[in-house]
Design a protein around this motif. Sequence first.
Motif, PDB file in Angstrom:
ATOM      1  N   PRO A 131      -7.104   4.764   4.893  1.00  0.00           N
ATOM      2  CA  PRO A 131      -7.281   5.868   4.587  1.00  0.00           C
ATOM      3  C   PRO A 131      -5.891   6.546   3.684  1.00  0.00           C
ATOM      4  O   PRO A 131      -4.771   6.202   4.017  1.00  0.00           O
ATOM      5  N   GLU A 132      -6.102   7.393   2.908  1.00  0.00           N
ATOM      6  CA  GLU A 132      -5.010   8.127   1.829  1.00  0.00           C
ATOM      7  C   GLU A 132      -4.101   8.813   2.711  1.00  0.00           C
ATOM      8  O   GLU A 132      -3.043   9.031   2.572  1.00  0.00           O
ATOM      9  N   SER A 133      -4.430   9.371   3.961  1.00  0.00           N
ATOM     10  CA  SER A 133      -3.763  10.073   4.979  1.00  0.00           C
ATOM     11  C   SER A 133      -2.858   9.258   5.927  1.00  0.00           C
ATOM     12  O   SER A 133      -2.155   9.890   7.063  1.00  0.00           O
ATOM     13  N   ALA A 134      -3.119   8.062   5.929  1.00  0.00           N
ATOM     14  CA  ALA A 134      -2.553   7.045   7.111  1.00  0.00           C
ATOM     15  C   ALA A 134      -1.034   6.738   6.952  1.00  0.00           C
ATOM     16  O   ALA A 134      -0.354   6.319   7.578  1.00  0.00           O
ATOM     17  N   LEU A 135      -0.339   6.964   5.582  1.00  0.00           N
ATOM     18  CA  LEU A 135       1.051   6.570   5.317  1.00  0.00           C
ATOM     19  C   LEU A 135       1.744   7.438   4.936  1.00  0.00           C
ATOM     20  O   LEU A 135       1.309   8.399   4.087  1.00  0.00           O
ATOM     21  N   ARG A 162       3.086   2.358  13.600  1.00  0.00           N
ATOM     22  CA  ARG A 162       1.786   3.285  13.652  1.00  0.00           C
ATOM     23  C   ARG A 162       1.440   4.035  12.387  1.00  0.00           C
ATOM     24  O   ARG A 162       2.498   4.582  11.843  1.00  0.00           O
ATOM     25  N   PHE A 163       0.264   4.309  12.448  1.00  0.00           N
ATOM     26  CA  PHE A 163      -0.156   5.085  11.232  1.00  0.00           C
ATOM     27  C   PHE A 163      -0.437   6.365  11.285  1.00  0.00           C
ATOM     28  O   PHE A 163      -0.424   6.781  12.419  1.00  0.00           O
ATOM     29  N   LEU A 164      -0.147   7.299  10.378  1.00  0.00           N
ATOM     30  CA  LEU A 164      -0.514   8.817  10.723  1.00  0.00           C
ATOM     31  C   LEU A 164      -1.734   9.210  10.814  1.00  0.00           C
ATOM     32  O   LEU A 164      -2.168  10.269  11.238  1.00  0.00           O
ATOM     33  N   ALA A 165      -2.758   8.258  10.418  1.00  0.00           N
ATOM     34  CA  ALA A 165      -4.314   8.494  10.733  1.00  0.00           C
ATOM     35  C   ALA A 165      -4.831   7.112  11.052  1.00  0.00           C
ATOM     36  O   ALA A 165      -4.443   6.115  10.505  1.00  0.00           O
ATOM     37  N   VAL A 196       0.924  -1.013   0.088  1.00  0.00           N
ATOM     38  CA  VAL A 196       0.028  -0.051  -0.075  1.00  0.00           C
ATOM     39  C   VAL A 196       0.779   1.286  -0.051  1.00  0.00           C
ATOM     40  O   VAL A 196       1.791   1.354   0.899  1.00  0.00           O
ATOM     41  N   ALA A 197       0.760   2.140  -0.995  1.00  0.00           N
ATOM     42  CA  ALA A 197       1.457   3.240  -1.029  1.00  0.00           C
ATOM     43  C   ALA A 197       0.771   4.589  -0.397  1.00  0.00           C
ATOM     44  O   ALA A 197      -0.298   4.711  -0.345  1.00  0.00           O
ATOM     45  N   PRO A 198       1.682   5.410   0.005  1.00  0.00           N
ATOM     46  CA  PRO A 198       1.104   6.683   0.621  1.00  0.00           C
ATOM     47  C   PRO A 198       0.305   7.358  -0.527  1.00  0.00           C
ATOM     48  O   PRO A 198       0.646   7.375  -1.456  1.00  0.00           O
ATOM     49  N   GLY A 199      -0.821   8.086   0.224  1.00  0.00           N
ATOM     50  CA  GLY A 199      -1.655   8.966  -0.876  1.00  0.00           C
ATOM     51  C   GLY A 199      -2.887   8.279  -1.342  1.00  0.00           C
ATOM     52  O   GLY A 199      -3.265   9.044  -2.248  1.00  0.00           O
ATOM     53  N   ALA A 200      -2.873   6.925  -1.373  1.00  0.00           N
ATOM     54  CA  ALA A 200      -3.831   6.256  -1.905  1.00  0.00           C
ATOM     55  C   ALA A 200      -4.758   5.478  -0.985  1.00  0.00           C
ATOM     56  O   ALA A 200      -4.070   4.600  -0.142  1.00  0.00           O
TER      57      ALA A 200
END
Length: 471
Positions: free
Chosen positions: A257-261, A305-308, A234-238
Motif C-alpha cells: 500500500p502507498e502508506s507502507a514505506l 518492518r513496514f509502516l502499514a 518501490v518508492a514511498p507514497g505509491a
Amino acid sequence: LGAGVTASVAVAGGRIFVGTNAGSFWAFGCEKIVSINYPDEYDVVVNSVSVSAVIKDEATNAYLLEYKKDTAADWSSITSGASPSAENINVAQWNTGGLQDGSYALRLTANASSARRALAGFIVNNSPPPPTNLAASDAPFDGGGRIVLNWTKSAADGAGSNDVVGYKIYRSTYSGGGFSEIKTVMAGVSSVVDSGVLNQTTYFYRLKAFDSLSDSIEFSNAASAFAVVDGVEVAPGAARVVTLPLADGTTVEALIPESALGESVFIGIRVPPSLPDGGVPASAKKTLRIYEFGATKLNGEKFERFLAPVTIKLPYIASDISGMNEENLRLYRYSDDKSLWQTVNTSFVEPSLRKVGAHVPGFSLYAIMEYVTGAEELISFDKTYAYPNPARGGKARFKYYLGDKADVTVEIYNVDAELVAVLERRDNPAGIASEIEWDVSRVASGVYIWRIEARSASAVKSLKKKLAVIN
C-alpha cells in the motif's frame, strides 16, 4: 679457591662469579657439553622449528630429543640419532603444527645419561587453521551488486587455541589464481557481504584466518557466485504489486500500500534455495507451496518492518491440497528463533482465486498449510484474554484461539452477578485468533466477570475470566 667465599655465587652471561675471603674474585666459564641453542626461553615457534644444539662428549654422542607441554608430566619423543662433537648440530626439523598453542619444554639427553642433559623452554603459537565450508551466493531481494559469503569459523576461533584475530577475504575473477585481499573481518564473524561487484560476473573467493603472528598456512575451500538484480524498487507514497510468476501459470504476490514505506526499498519474492527441516506443528499439514519474501534498503541493509501491513498471496492448485479442507488453509511463517512454523493470524482464503493470503508487518518465509482440527482443544484458558485490561473508555476486545470452527458467545456480568452484555460472533475460523469487541464507553467502572463459550459441530466449551473497566 684457597679461601672461603664471602657470599652466594652469582650466575650471569653464562659464567659463575664468586669472591673469596682472601680478596680474590673469580669468574668461571662453563664448558658446553650438552646445550640447546634454539629454541630457548621466550622464543616463539610458528608451525615448525629447526632445533639446534651443542653436543660434545668423548662417547659416541648419541642423543634423544623430547618435549612436553608445561602442564604435562610425561615427555614425548621427537627424534633420536648420533652426531660427532660440534657446537651447532641440527638435531631435528620439527613440525609443531599438531600442537596446541602454549608453553613447552625441550629436553636433550646425550648418551642416555641424565648427567648430560639440557633443558629449554619455548612458546608455540602455530598459525590458526583456516575457516571451512565457505559458500558464496547472490544477496537476495536487492538491486544487484552484492554477494553474500558464509563460512564455518576456524577451529581456533572460540575453541582450541582460541587466538584467531580475524579473517582475510581474497577475491578473483578467475578460479585458478589472481586472488587479492579485499577485506578483513574480526574473529567471531562468519558472514560478510561483498558490495560493489558487477552483476552477472562470476567472482571466486577464499579465506584465511590469522592470529597475532601469522596467517593460516592453507586457504579455505574456494566458492563462487555472481550478483543479479532480484528486487523491484518501490518508492514511498505509491502503491505497488510485486509478483513472482511461476511455471504452472500461477503468481505469488505482494501488495504494497502507498502508506507502507517511508523510504525506497527493493522488494523481491523467490522460491527458497533450501528449506528448514521439521518445525511443522502437530496441528498442521504442510503443502509444497513455500515462498520467501524479502526487502532491502538501497544501502544494502535488510528492511525489517513496514509502516502499514502488506498483503501477500500464495497460490495453490487442486493437487496441492488433495485430501485437505480448503476452508482451513492458512499461511504459516517460519520463525528462525524458534525453528518452528507459526500460524499467521491474519490468514484468509480466496477459494475462487485459489490463493491463501495474509496481512503482514514484515517479510519472511511463508508456506500454505492446512490447519487440522481436533489436534488442539476447542478453546484454551492460556490463549483467551481481554485487552486492554483494565479497559479505559473506548472499547475492550475479547481475543480467543479456536481448535475448530465454532460459534462464540461472550456474556459479561457485574460483581452482583447481573448480566450486563451479551456479544456473539458466528463461524469463527479454526487455527487462528479471532476477536469480539465491547464498547465500554458508557459502562460503569468496576470489575466484571466474562464467560466465553465456543460451540463447534462436535463440542461445547466455556471459560470464565475477569476484566476491569475504568471510566
